[in-house]
Design an enzyme around this catalytic site. Structure first.
Site, PDB file in Angstrom:
ATOM      1  CB  CYS A  79      68.921  26.729 -36.078  1.00 35.73           C
ATOM      2  SG  CYS A  79      68.954  27.383 -37.790  1.00 35.73           S
ATOM      3  CG  HIS A 167      67.214  30.621 -33.907  1.00 34.98           C
ATOM      4  ND1 HIS A 167      68.589  29.999 -33.222  1.00 34.98           N
ATOM      5  CD2 HIS A 167      67.365  30.480 -35.154  1.00 34.98           C
ATOM      6  CE1 HIS A 167      69.298  29.875 -34.267  1.00 34.98           C
ATOM      7  NE2 HIS A 167      68.555  30.015 -35.720  1.00 34.98           N
ATOM      8  CD  GLU A 169      68.221  30.473 -29.736  1.00 34.66           C
ATOM      9  OE1 GLU A 169      69.408  30.244 -30.558  1.00 34.66           O
ATOM     10  OE2 GLU A 169      67.247  29.564 -29.901  1.00 34.66           O
TER      11      GLU A 169
END
Length: 509
Positions: A79, A167, A169
């Site tokens: 990001c 993202h 994660e």
């Protein structure tokens, strides 16, 4: 040698999630502020740049020197990190025409890219940014796009440098775990051998070498963190560990006696101290939540200091500090920057003159539980819900009195026991009963009553940073409400808190 991946934190709310995902792969990692990068030695196998609430186009945007990293070590930019590389290495970042937030469909164009090995050409990802990469940096090759973003992922030719606008994660990114595994295991070459067993072995050995035959004092709380820390120290130094368990009068019903008994059954050298009168006296007339925390903390330090002096020639103070506490105490400006006043980090008075040892400072909460299970600590201690340091002192809203505490303890006991009896306790990350500082009209028999309201709270979470309220069965809530109102004098109304964090917090104070 401890192989690791460094995560440079630019203040993203998701930075800890990156660390958690790597740990789930049994890959050790450390989160450090972008402006406090440690020396890059042979232990560092790769580096990840986190997201950030900043725009790279802002004058005060975080700046980092990647001279010792980019092109020399595997680098994954996420990001803000991806935009930073574009912005500083010959590309261009512009405001998005529409804020790119939420789910998106990723289309992988460069199927030969090592980062996307074994990942379907189309999958769902999670976006959260207001800028977009309009021009790729020098030497970059586009890897993936979405319907709205041409450069959703790219790599740098002749380098192990990869960048993602999304993202990986967060759970909403369907192939995020596989992508991070490709980076950590295949690209960085990490062995994935960092397990609870290996942690226990290395930690015990390090504690033996660090402490030797010197005496250590540890304040037990009854919680998971201090319990696991105590057992690790006990295995390393045996009777040189002196544990102090303080009853502050703000524990759950009968908790002091039951937990103290459990500790002694484990062979720990524990002294129980009933200091409840001191704590309750210090709370008289105090209504502000932060003032209550400070009053409780001051008395605890005084009591602990008094008891510590009874242990002759003690050199060390052990604390159950865990990794989120450490991260938040050194964080860059971001959602995780606020340090609660009851965190362990930095809480040691200088006059105690003790060296600090923190066996769990590299672990997340769920990892502490895994280590506890590997140490064969009783399930009833390992699976206990988190409990705030100030205890019921911040669950009696407003001024704390013996009468209010007695009411809250009984109501809380009914709620927690019911969760266990109905096999719901382990479905909940944390449950709380809160006594509200208001009274309302009720009817019992033929008489009107004017009594307290109790709020029940139950949430699911992984680490407390975010939390969702639990959809407990209505029949269960009805039973608990009825039991509390019928059995606890002073309560005529029970409500259930259906707020999530954010915007609400888990505790009410």
């Amino acid at each position: 040698m401890m192989e690791k991946i460094l995560i440079l934190d630019f203040g993203s709310q998701f930075t800890q999630l990156i660390g958690r995902r790597l740990r789930e792969l049994n890959v050790y990692c450390e989160i450090v502020p972008f402006n406090k990068i440690p020396e890059i030695d042979s232990d560092v196998k790769g580096v990840i740049l986190s997201g950030s609430p900043f725009s790279v186009r802002e004058p005060k945007a975080p700046q980092v020197d990647l001279t010792s990293i980019k092109g020399k070590l595997p680098l994954l930019a996420i990001c803000y990190g991806a935009q930073y590389l574009a912005h500083h290495y010959g590309g261009a970042v512009n405001p998005s025409l529409a804020r790119e937030y939420g789910r998106a469909s990723l289309d992988v164009k460069d199927t030969g890219c090592q980062l996307f090995k074994g990942i379907p050409s189309k999958s769902q990802v999670w976006m959260s940014h207001g800028d977009t990469i309009a021009v790729l940096p020098d030497g970059a090759v586009a890897v993936a796009s979405t319907n709205d973003i041409s450069n959703a992922a790219y790599r740098i030719s002749n380098e192990q440098t990869y960048a993602l606008q999304f993202h990986p994660e967060v759970y909403h990114s369907e192939q995020g775990a596989a992508l991070l595994k490709n980076f950590a295991i295949d690209i960085c070459g990490c062995s994935g051998s960092w397990t609870p067993g290996s942690f226990i072995e290395s930690t015990i050995e390090n504690l033996k070498n660090e402490i030797g035959n010197e005496k250590v004092i540890l304040g037990l709380s009854g919680g998971v963190d201090s319990t696991v820390a105590a057992v690790l120290l006990h295995k390393a130094i045996g009777t040189h560990l002196h544990c102090i368990f303080v009853d502050n009068g703000l524990l759950r019903k009968d908790e002091f006696e039951s937990v103290l008994h459990s500790y002694k059954d484990m062979g720990l050298n524990v002294t129980g101290v009933d200091a409840s009168d001191l704590f309750l006296s210090a709370l008289e007339g105090v209504t502000d939540p932060e003032d209550k925390r400070k009053a409780i903390g001051k008395v605890f330090i005084d009591v602990f200091d008094t008891e510590s002096h009874k242990v002759e020639n003690a050199k060390w103070l052990a604390q159950g500090t865990i990794y989120p506490d450490v991260i938040e105490s050194v964080s860059v400006n971001g959602p995780s920057a606020t340090i609660k006043s009851h965190h362990n980090v930095g809480g040691l008075p200088s006059y105690m003159k003790l060296k600090v040892v923190e066996p769990l400072r590299s672990l997340f909460k769920d990892e502490v539980r895994r280590v506890g299970k590997a140490l064969e600590i009783k399930e009833e201690l390992i699976s206990r819900h988190p409990f705030p340091g100030p205890g019921l002192g911040i669950r009696v809203l407003g001024e704390v009195s013996r009468e209010k505490l007695a009411i809250l303890k009984e109501a809380d006991h009914i709620f927690i026991k019911a969760l266990r009896d109905h096999n719901l306790y382990h479905e909940v990350w944390q449950a709380a009963t809160i006594l509200l500082p208001i009274k309302s009209v009720g009817v019992m028999g033929d008489e009107r009553t004017y009594e307290y309201t109790v709020a029940l709270r139950a949430v699911t979470s992984t680490d407390g940073m975010t939390a969702d309220w639990v959809h407990l069965p209505h029949t269960f809530l009805a039973t608990v409400s009825s039991d509390i109102i019928n059995k606890v004098n002073g309560v005529n109304r029970v409500v259930y808190d259906i707020s999530s964090k954010p915007p609400a917090t888990i505790e009410w104070e």
